[in-house]
Design an enzyme around this catalytic site. Sequence first.
Site, PDB file in Angstrom:
ATOM      1  N   ARG A  80       0.782  -1.348  -0.273  1.00 34.60           N
ATOM      2  CA  ARG A  80       0.124  -0.065   0.158  1.00 34.60           C
ATOM      3  C   ARG A  80       0.971   1.180   0.072  1.00 34.60           C
ATOM      4  O   ARG A  80       0.404   2.150  -0.585  1.00 34.60           O
ATOM      5  CB  ARG A  80      -0.993  -0.068   1.118  1.00 34.60           C
ATOM      6  CG  ARG A  80      -1.922   1.016   1.368  1.00 34.60           C
ATOM      7  CD  ARG A  80      -3.137   0.791   2.268  1.00 34.60           C
ATOM      8  NE  ARG A  80      -2.875   0.679   3.679  1.00 34.60           N
ATOM      9  CZ  ARG A  80      -3.546   0.483   4.577  1.00 34.60           C
ATOM     10  NH1 ARG A  80      -4.550   0.181   4.479  1.00 34.60           N
ATOM     11  NH2 ARG A  80      -2.967   0.909   5.945  1.00 34.60           N
ATOM     12  N   LYS A 183      -2.999   6.619   1.134  1.00 32.13           N
ATOM     13  CA  LYS A 183      -2.653   6.960   2.707  1.00 32.13           C
ATOM     14  C   LYS A 183      -1.582   8.089   2.581  1.00 32.13           C
ATOM     15  O   LYS A 183      -0.507   7.872   2.920  1.00 32.13           O
ATOM     16  CB  LYS A 183      -2.132   5.738   3.383  1.00 32.13           C
ATOM     17  CG  LYS A 183      -2.577   5.870   4.886  1.00 32.13           C
ATOM     18  CD  LYS A 183      -2.404   4.482   5.654  1.00 32.13           C
ATOM     19  CE  LYS A 183      -2.831   4.637   7.010  1.00 32.13           C
ATOM     20  NZ  LYS A 183      -4.144   4.469   7.304  1.00 32.13           N
ATOM     21  N   GLU A 219     -16.486   6.327   3.722  1.00 32.71           N
ATOM     22  CA  GLU A 219     -15.742   5.776   4.734  1.00 32.71           C
ATOM     23  C   GLU A 219     -16.078   6.795   5.944  1.00 32.71           C
ATOM     24  O   GLU A 219     -16.310   7.938   5.813  1.00 32.71           O
ATOM     25  CB  GLU A 219     -14.431   5.360   4.527  1.00 32.71           C
ATOM     26  CG  GLU A 219     -13.432   6.247   4.199  1.00 32.71           C
ATOM     27  CD  GLU A 219     -12.110   5.710   4.243  1.00 32.71           C
ATOM     28  OE1 GLU A 219     -11.597   5.093   5.108  1.00 32.71           O
ATOM     29  OE2 GLU A 219     -11.334   6.389   3.284  1.00 32.71           O
TER      30      GLU A 219
HETATM   31  C1  LIG Z   1      -5.458   3.688   7.585  1.00 31.07           C
HETATM   32  C2  LIG Z   1      -6.925   4.219   7.089  1.00 31.07           C
HETATM   33  C3  LIG Z   1      -7.817   3.233   6.969  1.00 31.07           C
HETATM   34  C4  LIG Z   1      -7.608   2.018   7.786  1.00 31.07           C
HETATM   35  O1  LIG Z   1      -6.739   1.198   7.354  1.00 31.07           O
HETATM   36  P1  LIG Z   1      -6.320  -0.361   8.068  1.00 31.07           P
HETATM   37  O2  LIG Z   1      -5.222  -0.789   6.954  1.00 31.07           O
HETATM   38  O3  LIG Z   1      -7.249  -1.262   8.132  1.00 31.07           O
HETATM   39  O4  LIG Z   1      -5.453   0.344   9.108  1.00 31.07           O
HETATM   40  C5  LIG Z   1      -9.242   3.459   6.686  1.00 31.07           C
HETATM   41  N1  LIG Z   1      -9.383   4.829   6.126  1.00 31.07           N
HETATM   42  C6  LIG Z   1      -8.207   5.572   6.098  1.00 31.07           C
HETATM   43  C7  LIG Z   1      -8.782   6.854   5.389  1.00 31.07           C
HETATM   44  C8  LIG Z   1      -7.266   5.309   6.223  1.00 31.07           C
HETATM   45  O5  LIG Z   1      -6.236   6.400   6.390  1.00 31.07           O
END
Ligand SMILES: *Cc1c(COP(=O)(O)O)cnc(C)c1O
Length: 339
Positions: A80, A183, A219
Amino acid sequence: MKNLDWSSLGFGYLKTDYNVRCYYRNGKWGELEVSSEETVTLHMGATCLHYGQEAFEGLKAYRGKDGKIRLFRVEENAKRMIRSAEGVVMAPVPEELFIKAVKKAVELNKDFVPPYESGASLYIRPLLLGLGAQVGVKPAPEYLFIVFVSPVGPYFKEGFKPTPMAIMRGYDRAAPLGTGTIKVGGNYAAGMVPTVLAHEKGYSACLFLDAKEKKYIDECGPANFFGIKDNTYITPESTSILPSITNKSLMQLAEDLGLKVERRHVPEEELATFEEAGACGTAAVISPILRVDDLDEHKTYQISKDGKPGPICEKLYNKLRGIQYGDEPDTHGWVTLLD
Ligand SMILES: *Cc1c(COP(=O)(O)O)cnc(C)c1O
């Protein structure tokens, strides 16, 4: 192990002994360096400071009953972060270097990995920054990759309890073809105002709708959304949500439990039909949702009828935590044991 009050840890930064760093210069990654400094020195013209050339990751190390330390799906975080780097034109950290750096940061600070009984864990924060003296908008010439760690307490201090969330139509977190799927810090900057407002109003998070049609659930600020009904796990399909590794794991575990799994658009009104719903991510695994208030349309969707987490949320939560701490068999090969 360090002499810390493990049971009173919250989710915050606590100084550990070491972090690891690696520089990308002249077109290649250098050697991993060990540092005990908590600060970084960078040029004031660095692109990470001006133009958001920055990406991060979050994962945890867990100490099992057997005393062994486990990492959960670290390869997924590595992959990722490569996509995140490419999404803002930064030098990607090769998967092997990422995993080596994470393992090293945990090993060097293994005395900070909380004991099994505490329910706490070691949070791992990999960070990639664009460096160099620059003013124009273009990719940086140099990059710094850092991995630091911090022991964190169990997310649910008072137990696993559903909380209310808010829809605020006046704010978007990410555009349909923007950076929502990677991210990067910029997404968090965009979501900061509604997140602070939601907290001020007594909600645990803001639940974002899709930015284009304002019809579908995207989300929660830092966590993916899922709903449960008719023995089905339903999670939004969207071009502006971050692919959560926790969500990906829960989809697999839901299937293992005999649930159907659907990834599709989830209209806001469908909230009225869910028997259970939750937000999922590394920090909490699952945060069950009590109710969702649409503050602009003055609608309320009550999800938990008795204020308790639903049975499927509870099963999924226990199963995933069990795998992470080594109490349940790792049937999908998700765990990396240290040493
Ligand atoms: C990091 C993150 C998540 C959760 O991801 P995980 O891999 O399950 O920790 C969900 N939404 C956003 C916007 C994120 O930055």
